[in-house]
Write a protein that holds these residues in place. Structure first.
Motif, PDB file in Angstrom:
ATOM      1  N   PRO A 131      10.611 -11.198 -92.022  1.00  0.00           N
ATOM      2  CA  PRO A 131       9.849 -12.390 -92.433  1.00  0.00           C
ATOM      3  C   PRO A 131      10.489 -13.702 -92.015  1.00  0.00           C
ATOM      4  CG  PRO A 131      10.886 -11.299 -94.328  1.00  0.00           C
ATOM      5  CD  PRO A 131      11.042 -10.380 -93.160  1.00  0.00           C
ATOM      6  N   MET A 132      11.841 -13.781 -91.997  1.00  0.00           N
ATOM      7  CA  MET A 132      12.468 -15.029 -91.592  1.00  0.00           C
ATOM      8  C   MET A 132      12.179 -15.344 -90.134  1.00  0.00           C
ATOM      9  SD  MET A 132      13.902 -16.765 -93.957  1.00  0.00           S
ATOM     10  CE  MET A 132      14.898 -17.871 -92.971  1.00  0.00           C
ATOM     11  N   TRP A 133      12.329 -14.337 -89.269  1.00  0.00           N
ATOM     12  CA  TRP A 133      12.043 -14.556 -87.858  1.00  0.00           C
ATOM     13  C   TRP A 133      10.553 -14.813 -87.639  1.00  0.00           C
ATOM     14  CZ3 TRP A 133      14.931 -16.055 -84.115  1.00  0.00           C
ATOM     15  CH2 TRP A 133      16.280 -15.754 -84.106  1.00  0.00           C
ATOM     16  N   LYS A 134       9.716 -14.146 -88.388  1.00  0.00           N
ATOM     17  CA  LYS A 134       8.274 -14.375 -88.264  1.00  0.00           C
ATOM     18  C   LYS A 134       7.937 -15.819 -88.627  1.00  0.00           C
ATOM     19  CE  LYS A 134       3.852 -12.384 -89.710  1.00  0.00           C
ATOM     20  NZ  LYS A 134       3.542 -11.729 -88.427  1.00  0.00           N
ATOM     21  N   GLY A 135       8.537 -16.297 -89.731  1.00  0.00           N
ATOM     22  CA  GLY A 135       8.300 -17.674 -90.127  1.00  0.00           C
ATOM     23  C   GLY A 135       8.817 -18.669 -89.105  1.00  0.00           C
ATOM     24  N   GLY A 162       3.967 -24.265 -84.082  1.00  0.00           N
ATOM     25  CA  GLY A 162       3.193 -25.343 -84.679  1.00  0.00           C
ATOM     26  C   GLY A 162       2.296 -24.907 -85.811  1.00  0.00           C
ATOM     27  N   GLN A 163       2.377 -23.654 -86.238  1.00  0.00           N
ATOM     28  CA  GLN A 163       1.568 -23.155 -87.349  1.00  0.00           C
ATOM     29  C   GLN A 163       2.367 -23.360 -88.649  1.00  0.00           C
ATOM     30  OE1 GLN A 163      -0.402 -19.305 -86.589  1.00  0.00           O
ATOM     31  NE2 GLN A 163       0.420 -19.395 -84.501  1.00  0.00           N
ATOM     32  N   TYR A 164       2.510 -24.622 -89.032  1.00  0.00           N
ATOM     33  CA  TYR A 164       3.404 -24.958 -90.127  1.00  0.00           C
ATOM     34  C   TYR A 164       2.930 -24.397 -91.463  1.00  0.00           C
ATOM     35  CZ  TYR A 164       4.930 -28.202 -86.538  1.00  0.00           C
ATOM     36  OH  TYR A 164       5.368 -28.743 -85.355  1.00  0.00           O
ATOM     37  N   SER A 165       1.633 -24.457 -91.719  1.00  0.00           N
ATOM     38  CA  SER A 165       1.126 -23.952 -92.992  1.00  0.00           C
ATOM     39  C   SER A 165       1.367 -22.453 -93.119  1.00  0.00           C
ATOM     40  CB  SER A 165      -0.370 -24.269 -93.115  1.00  0.00           C
ATOM     41  OG  SER A 165      -0.881 -23.770 -94.327  1.00  0.00           O
ATOM     42  N   VAL A 186       4.823 -17.713 -95.182  1.00  0.00           N
ATOM     43  CA  VAL A 186       5.725 -16.584 -94.942  1.00  0.00           C
ATOM     44  C   VAL A 186       7.065 -16.819 -95.629  1.00  0.00           C
ATOM     45  CG1 VAL A 186       6.987 -15.313 -93.164  1.00  0.00           C
ATOM     46  CG2 VAL A 186       4.594 -15.949 -92.786  1.00  0.00           C
ATOM     47  N   PHE A 187       7.606 -18.030 -95.496  1.00  0.00           N
ATOM     48  CA  PHE A 187       8.891 -18.333 -96.130  1.00  0.00           C
ATOM     49  C   PHE A 187       8.799 -18.248 -97.652  1.00  0.00           C
ATOM     50  CE2 PHE A 187       9.761 -20.964 -92.165  1.00  0.00           C
ATOM     51  CZ  PHE A 187      10.609 -20.010 -91.629  1.00  0.00           C
ATOM     52  N   ALA A 188       7.619 -18.590 -98.193  1.00  0.00           N
ATOM     53  CA  ALA A 188       7.454 -18.597 -99.645  1.00  0.00           C
ATOM     54  C   ALA A 188       7.547 -17.197-100.245  1.00  0.00           C
ATOM     55  CB  ALA A 188       6.122 -19.248-100.018  1.00  0.00           C
ATOM     56  N   ARG A 189       7.386 -16.157 -99.424  1.00  0.00           N
ATOM     57  CA  ARG A 189       7.461 -14.789 -99.946  1.00  0.00           C
ATOM     58  C   ARG A 189       8.893 -14.381-100.262  1.00  0.00           C
ATOM     59  NH1 ARG A 189       3.860 -12.203 -95.061  1.00  0.00           N
ATOM     60  NH2 ARG A 189       1.964 -13.448 -95.364  1.00  0.00           N
ATOM     61  N   LEU A 190       9.856 -15.092 -99.719  1.00  0.00           N
ATOM     62  CA  LEU A 190      11.258 -14.749 -99.929  1.00  0.00           C
ATOM     63  C   LEU A 190      11.837 -15.601-101.050  1.00  0.00           C
ATOM     64  CD1 LEU A 190      12.313 -14.595 -96.184  1.00  0.00           C
ATOM     65  CD2 LEU A 190      11.610 -12.704 -97.636  1.00  0.00           C
ATOM     66  N   ASP A 191      12.816 -15.056-101.735  1.00  0.00           N
ATOM     67  CA  ASP A 191      13.384 -15.753-102.896  1.00  0.00           C
ATOM     68  C   ASP A 191      14.803 -16.239-102.640  1.00  0.00           C
ATOM     69  OD1 ASP A 191      14.593 -13.331-102.744  1.00  0.00           O
ATOM     70  OD2 ASP A 191      14.233 -12.729-104.826  1.00  0.00           O
ATOM     71  N   THR A 192      15.081 -16.658-101.403  1.00  0.00           N
ATOM     72  CA  THR A 192      16.398 -17.175-101.061  1.00  0.00           C
ATOM     73  C   THR A 192      16.335 -18.684-100.878  1.00  0.00           C
ATOM     74  OG1 THR A 192      16.063 -16.898 -98.676  1.00  0.00           O
ATOM     75  CG2 THR A 192      16.953 -15.010 -99.900  1.00  0.00           C
ATOM     76  N   ALA A 193      17.486 -19.327-101.007  1.00  0.00           N
ATOM     77  CA  ALA A 193      17.548 -20.769-100.789  1.00  0.00           C
ATOM     78  C   ALA A 193      17.234 -21.119 -99.339  1.00  0.00           C
ATOM     79  CB  ALA A 193      18.940 -21.292-101.179  1.00  0.00           C
ATOM     80  N   ASP A 194      17.668 -20.265 -98.417  1.00  0.00           N
ATOM     81  CA  ASP A 194      17.410 -20.495 -96.998  1.00  0.00           C
ATOM     82  C   ASP A 194      15.914 -20.505 -96.718  1.00  0.00           C
ATOM     83  OD1 ASP A 194      18.001 -20.893 -94.326  1.00  0.00           O
ATOM     84  OD2 ASP A 194      18.157 -18.760 -93.890  1.00  0.00           O
ATOM     85  N   ALA A 195      15.185 -19.544 -97.309  1.00  0.00           N
ATOM     86  CA  ALA A 195      13.736 -19.476 -97.099  1.00  0.00           C
ATOM     87  C   ALA A 195      13.036 -20.697 -97.695  1.00  0.00           C
ATOM     88  CB  ALA A 195      13.188 -18.191 -97.700  1.00  0.00           C
ATOM     89  N   ALA A 196      13.468 -21.126 -98.879  1.00  0.00           N
ATOM     90  CA  ALA A 196      12.856 -22.299 -99.498  1.00  0.00           C
ATOM     91  C   ALA A 196      13.113 -23.560 -98.665  1.00  0.00           C
ATOM     92  CB  ALA A 196      13.410 -22.482-100.906  1.00  0.00           C
ATOM     93  N   ALA A 228       8.803 -26.743 -92.937  1.00  0.00           N
ATOM     94  CA  ALA A 228       7.453 -26.475 -92.426  1.00  0.00           C
ATOM     95  C   ALA A 228       6.430 -27.384 -93.101  1.00  0.00           C
ATOM     96  CB  ALA A 228       7.104 -25.007 -92.646  1.00  0.00           C
ATOM     97  N   HIS A 229       6.565 -27.600 -94.412  1.00  0.00           N
ATOM     98  CA  HIS A 229       5.630 -28.491 -95.115  1.00  0.00           C
ATOM     99  C   HIS A 229       5.746 -29.919 -94.593  1.00  0.00           C
ATOM    100  CE1 HIS A 229       3.903 -25.733 -97.935  1.00  0.00           C
ATOM    101  NE2 HIS A 229       5.063 -25.387 -98.467  1.00  0.00           N
TER     102      HIS A 229
END
Length: 483
Positions: A335-339, A346-349, A354-364, A370-371
């Protein structure tokens, strides 16, 4: 490596000993009646096995000499372009004019930088910021087109003032940057100022035809690149201005190393093919093959030849390196690489989801980035706050949170300042753009002659704005304020 060397020595020493006594055979018959005698330089199966194991061990150690690009770190240095806008730049010895050719080269450079942060400065007798640092080249183009000598409040060519303004712009950035002067001449009084600069890459694009020289440019100690009919000049400038930034990224050590162990895996695999050669098969290779054959096989999902040899993440990585980010996003299972692939495409939304599915500080943190790129500032603020909740010391999260809050406050403040106080009831629709705090007046789109709402394009076409007129007034105000 020492263990492999010891095994190789003992096995080879044992295998090299004569396996039969030949003392009782006549010397003229001995060669014909014996096989496998000791021969110098004879290659044994253990030689190939040991070499393959050594290559595999070296590959597993992860040899590397370069770093992987981080999609969330700009791969190009922040750049300030200082364009000389004087009457001499209107000469037509470079078709159509020196100034128009300079604008064309700047647009080419913006496309080459692919989202790198760029600011634009115009200078003549005084220097003025045209566009602050931005990653969107579409913001620069209309103002670049509106630059003509008549919008400048003073005659002259004060390159030193432009340099000072450019350095103050770069001082607000978090990394090393570069300054590019685009001019047809340099005053000899400014030569020392342009030469005594540290910590910043500086270059000049000379807008002069072949055979024409400038005394000030000839004295400069910085790189001077002459304009060319093709893109060679732009590529040269990009590499020159980006060199110091790339060195800084490497020395900083924040980017992961690019493991090149796979390069040793291929020769190790080729040596493994020798096991199928008659006389080279090791005794235990049959047992190894039998164990591998008894292992449960994963469900077949091969859709092409690549699936026979590479995992989806490996295929996604190859597409990512080719900058085919859309295809990479489809292939990545991680998921990290996919995000990250969606972010680069350019598909920021979608990347934020994708990042929101993970519960790590890095993903957030990456979701917040992206937002922001998608201009979803409130969601970006929430994501950075989540990253800090999960890791209060996560690098860059606190700084980006403050930046996001400043951007949102600027948007809301601009709304307040644009409040015209007009009464409602003019046929406005229900479009509201991020006004959760109810600050300022909501934008109203007036109806047409027949009572129908105007489309966005029709409404924009009713706005008569000339970037040149805007810049002329702004530069005049700035110059008067300075005086």
């Amino acid at each position: 490596m020492p263990v492999i060397g010891l095994i190789w020595f003992f096995v080879r020493h044992r295998a090299s000993r004569p396996v039969q006594e030949t003392e009782g055979i006549a010397s003229h018959l001995r060669k014909a009646l014996t096989v496998g005698g000791r021969r110098k330089g004879h290659v044994l199966p253990i030689d190939g096995v040991a070499l393959g194991l050594m290559l595999a061990a070296l590959g597993a150690a992860g040899p590397t000499w370069s770093r992987m690009p981080d999609p969330f770190v700009a791969q190009t240095a922040p750049l300030v372009v200082a364009l000389k806008v004087t009457s001499s730049m209107t000469d037509d010895d470079l078709a159509p004019t020196r100034l128009e050719r300079a604008k064309q080269k700047i647009r080419d450079l913006l496309e080459l930088r692919a989202g790198g942060r760029t600011a634009l400065i115009a200078y003549a007798g005084s220097a003025h910021s045209v566009v602050p640092m931005t990653e969107d080249p579409g913001v620069v183009r209309p103002y670049l087109q509106g630059l003509t000598p008549d919008v400048m409040p003073k005659d002259g060519a004060d390159a030193a003032a432009a340099l000072e303004l450019a350095r103050s712009t770069l001082a607000k950035e978090n990394s090393l940057g570069g300054i590019l002067f685009v001019a047809d001449s340099v005053d000899t009084a400014d030569v020392n100022a342009l030469g005594n600069i540290e910590g910043t890459s500086l270059a000049l694009l000379a807008m002069l035809p072949e055979g024409v020289n400038d005394q000030g440019m000839d004295r400069l100690s910085i790189p001077v690149v002459r304009v060319t009919p093709d893109d060679d000049d732009v590529h040269t400038l990009e590499g020159t201005l980006n060199a110091a930034y790339e060195r800084a990224l490497t020395e900083e050590g924040s980017q992961p190393w690019d493991d090149r162990g796979w390069m040793l895996g291929w020769p190790a695999a080729l040596l493994g093919l020798l096991w199928f050669r008659h006389g080279w098969t090791m005794r235990w290779s049959f047992l190894l093959a039998l164990c591998i054959g008894m292992m449960p096989s994963p469900p077949a999902h091969a859709e092409g030849i690549a699936d026979w040899f590479l995992t989806l993440d490996q295929q996604g990585r190859l597409a990512y390196q080719r900058k085919d980010y859309d295809r990479a996003a489809e292939l990545f299972a991680d998921p990290m690489w996919k995000g990250e692939a969606l972010y680069r495409d350019g598909q920021y939304s979608e990347a934020a989801k994708v990042f929101a599915r993970l519960d790590t500080a890095d993903a957030a943190f990456h979701a917040g980035m992206a937002h922001l790129r998608g201009r979803e500032y409130r969601e970006g603020i929430a994501a950075f706050e989540t990253a800090l909740e999960r890791d209060p010391n996560f690098p860059g999260a606190a700084e980006n949170l403050e930046t996001a809050k400043e951007i949102l406050d600027y948007v809301e403040t601009s709304r307040e300042q644009s409040d015209t106080g007009e009464e409602s009831g003019e046929g406005a629709d229900d479009i509201v753009l991020d006004n959760e705090d109810a600050r300022g007046a909501d934008t109203q789109i007036q109806s047409g002659d027949e009572g129908e709402l105007l489309t966005a394009d029709q409404w924009m076409n009713t706005v008569d704005t000339d970037p040149g007129d805007f810049l002329r007034q702004r530069f005049a105000i700035e110059d008067a304020t300075r005086q």
